[in-house]
Design a protein around this motif. Sequence first.
Motif, PDB file in Angstrom:
ATOM      1  N   TYR A  44      30.680  56.888  13.246  1.00 39.40           N
ATOM      2  CA  TYR A  44      31.572  57.739  12.457  1.00 39.40           C
ATOM      3  C   TYR A  44      32.497  56.841  11.644  1.00 39.40           C
ATOM      4  O   TYR A  44      33.009  55.841  12.157  1.00 39.40           O
ATOM      5  CB  TYR A  44      32.428  58.630  13.353  1.00 39.40           C
ATOM      6  CG  TYR A  44      31.680  59.690  14.140  1.00 39.40           C
ATOM      7  CD1 TYR A  44      31.793  61.031  13.794  1.00 39.40           C
ATOM      8  CD2 TYR A  44      30.898  59.355  15.240  1.00 39.40           C
ATOM      9  CE1 TYR A  44      31.133  62.025  14.531  1.00 39.40           C
ATOM     10  CE2 TYR A  44      30.237  60.320  15.973  1.00 39.40           C
ATOM     11  CZ  TYR A  44      30.366  61.655  15.617  1.00 39.40           C
ATOM     12  OH  TYR A  44      29.711  62.622  16.343  1.00 39.40           O
ATOM     13  N   LYS A  54      28.911  60.164   8.854  1.00 39.00           N
ATOM     14  CA  LYS A  54      28.420  60.244  10.229  1.00 39.00           C
ATOM     15  C   LYS A  54      26.942  59.888  10.166  1.00 39.00           C
ATOM     16  O   LYS A  54      26.144  60.590   9.541  1.00 39.00           O
ATOM     17  CB  LYS A  54      28.609  61.654  10.796  1.00 39.00           C
ATOM     18  CG  LYS A  54      28.021  61.821  12.199  1.00 39.00           C
ATOM     19  CD  LYS A  54      28.164  63.269  12.663  1.00 39.00           C
ATOM     20  CE  LYS A  54      27.473  63.483  14.008  1.00 39.00           C
ATOM     21  NZ  LYS A  54      27.539  64.914  14.444  1.00 39.00           N
ATOM     22  N   HIS A  84      34.887  63.513  18.273  1.00 33.77           N
ATOM     23  CA  HIS A  84      33.495  63.099  18.133  1.00 33.77           C
ATOM     24  C   HIS A  84      32.613  63.898  19.084  1.00 33.77           C
ATOM     25  O   HIS A  84      33.116  64.584  19.983  1.00 33.77           O
ATOM     26  CB  HIS A  84      33.352  61.598  18.428  1.00 33.77           C
ATOM     27  CG  HIS A  84      34.192  60.731  17.545  1.00 33.77           C
ATOM     28  ND1 HIS A  84      35.559  60.616  17.702  1.00 33.77           N
ATOM     29  CD2 HIS A  84      33.864  59.928  16.500  1.00 33.77           C
ATOM     30  CE1 HIS A  84      36.050  59.792  16.792  1.00 33.77           C
ATOM     31  NE2 HIS A  84      35.032  59.348  16.044  1.00 33.77           N
ATOM     32  N   LEU A 122      36.527  62.992   7.718  1.00 34.37           N
ATOM     33  CA  LEU A 122      35.311  62.265   8.098  1.00 34.37           C
ATOM     34  C   LEU A 122      34.538  61.902   6.837  1.00 34.37           C
ATOM     35  O   LEU A 122      34.084  62.779   6.097  1.00 34.37           O
ATOM     36  CB  LEU A 122      34.448  63.132   9.020  1.00 34.37           C
ATOM     37  CG  LEU A 122      33.113  62.512   9.453  1.00 34.37           C
ATOM     38  CD1 LEU A 122      33.337  61.268  10.298  1.00 34.37           C
ATOM     39  CD2 LEU A 122      32.271  63.539  10.222  1.00 34.37           C
TER      40      LEU A 122
END
Length: 867
Positions: free
Chosen positions: A737, A749, A709, A746
């Motif tokens: 996130y 975000k 992150h 991912l």
Amino acid sequence: MNKSRFSMLFLEPGEIYFEDYSCSMLCDNDSDKQSKDSSIQGRLKLCSKSLVFEPRDWSSPLIKLHLKECKNITEIDSCDKRNVIRLEMIQYCEMLEDNVLAPYKFIYENKDFYFSLDFVSVDECLRQMLQLHRASTLHAPEHNTMIATILHSRYMRMVFDPVMMDDYTEEILCEYQVEKILPLVRHQGRLAVTPTTLYFQPFSNIEGSPILKIKFEHVKKMYKRRFLLRQVGLEIYCENSSVSHVYLAFQSNEERNRLYNVLETLPNVHLERAHIEEMTLQWQNGIVSNYDYLIYLNCLADRSQNDLTQYPVFPWVVADYTSESLDLEDPESFRDLSKPMGALNPDRLEKLLERYHEMCDPKFMYGSHYSAPGLVLFYLVRKYPQYMLCLQNGRFDHPDRMFNAVNDVYNNCLKNMSDFKELVPEFYDISTKGDFLVNMYDIDFGERHDGTKVGSVKLPPWADSPEDFVNKLKLALESEYVSRHLHLWIDLIFGYKQRGEEAIKAHNVFHHVCYEGSVDLESIYDINDRHALEVQIMEFGQVPKQLFTKAHVRKIILTISKQVNSNKEYRMECIDDIKLHKEAVTCVLRDDERIVSVGKDGTLKVYDVVLRKQIRSIVLSMTPLSSCVMVDEHIVAVGAWDNEIYLYDVEYGRVIESFRAHDDSVSCLQWLQKDRLLVSGGWDCVVRVWAKMGKVGQALKGLKAEFDHDGKITVLAHRYRNFELDILAGTTDGEVYVWEFRSKSLMHKVSVHSTDICGVCFLSADRVVTVSGNGDMIVTDLTVLHSVFKKRVSDSIRSLCSDTANVLWLGGDMRLLQWNMATVTSLHDHPAHDGDIQSIFFDIKSQTLITGSSDRSVKIWKLTKVS
């Protein structure tokens, strides 16, 4: 009867009513041979474009004498009768004969009308009549200018009369020249505001009452309104008052805003405020119905039932008007809410797009709007026939073009190249029982081409009556299908697909003058040019004010169990106050009858609730401990600032393992019982997922995933999405996130807060609530990736906990806040500790809440559900 039959609706839209005179209309053209038997007593109304005689006898029709159809106005001075005015007309109009509402009767013949004035001399009123008659002979631009000059002169001479106040010694805070707005009608007057009361004094006697009074203690809601494309309107709603509502238009935006600010600061004004974010969240939770939410959005978007040019707009939702029964479980019964009406028929859309691409800029796809005064009255002509007569100069529409059958109108909206109208709220208002569908006044609307008389609206086969029709439409509006798709229609009408590139993609483009801001009326100084443009826009229709610039959130379809519990809250009672730590308590949990806590003193404490004493105490680190979770029946995992995770066996009182989990302090932990995974977050900006917890020497080998992150990790959460596990992390940068565990990718975000995130939990599979150190609470919808609710709930928030349903507890500086996120209301604000509440734990089995604070104490709260 003393009540007047005259109404401003008998005048042309925008026509000004000045005053009236008591008189007699002489029936014999030979004024020298008059007798009392040949005259009709009544009142003569002086208006900007006409004179209207209202007989006292209700069986006699009102006579409307249009000034531009008048050849001459003179005074008659006979030997036995003076004070008589003669009007030489080439045609005239009769209305309300036998007091029956019907199309006006236009009589095309020369006729002289004689009026004998009772209490004023001819000289007092003839000058005004001649002035207005002269104005009627001018072209529209010159006529409008002359009337505006006459109005201004009259208004400047009129002042508010303090004698009309409840107490003439009241201090008048401000005065304004305003208009009181009703459908198709505007009443000029003077507004005065005192500390306790709002007074409206009309300039004419048309109101029936010399003054309108609103006590501020009865005022509950106020809305700023766009009126005639200008932000000059103010709508006020009252409760427990003889006046329930008033809509005012000011001369400028500055005057409107100045009064609004004055009213907000008055001590007697207590407004009921419903912020759009709260309403949206309540609608998502099913607390607010689809109908009420659309009413609210229309209100917020400057749509009012007192303004036919901006009447509330509702969607067609049912597409089946031919079946014997309406199946609300079948998706085919519903209209596609993701498309505007003009895009529902592919063949028609193709033709519209061809025309659109051939146009010069500014292009538009639809040559008519989905809501305009004529379209509103098309639906409501049976309920408000007087409005249609006013709008169409005393005539109804051709019988074949009227609202005769629901199915015919829907098909026309699908196929006609110039018909794209939506519905009005009356289609879903069960309180009126569908009265707008019935020819309740037995009005003669004429005969259709097949000889059938226009009566009540023909309903679909599945509706037994008008009441049954609106009841079933209301059920359809609140159905699961519509609830799942209504946000798509909101995007088109009030949201991000209303204008710009997204509107083009959605085939949702109307004429440019329909959009707020496309025309700056303030820059058009010529009164006639401005008037012409206003008329054009009023008649064509106006797009609502844009409320959302991002995709609207979807409604959450709640289970029955959650709906039953949606309004719950807890009564809290502190049953134990535990003081074991030497420094701030950073994390607490309850496991059966044991309370486990860790603190900045580096110690782990175990407290027995039944024995009410400490049973374990161990210094795990010379640095503070940040977090703890139970990973087995007797094993607790503890995160420390020395980068280690410690596994401690509570039953045997010993550390069974410790390992270096991060390159900086371990800030938070979460245990996933279903998958037997431990998730850790650290100040090294990394989240790691561990398996094999409790097996000595196997922890480091059990590392399953790590996620990088941009900021330090402060909080963790997780969700199960079908068969997928997602890990959520909050950071010191205020970002959230969302990681898919299986693919290690991912998913989202989202920048949520401007400061560090101190707490996080899921309200549903797609909605997550976060709190930050500066006291902000924000609900973020992960389907649209933006916040749907934000509120500053305290000066400081350090912790957050949920009962897994709708209730949240937020730990602040010494105070414990309780919120119901279904109703979006604050339930309680408890004084709880002498310092910041660092950790909150809800134990569903014992129905207790455990709190740990920087004041070094741990408290146990007994929870009792309040229905």
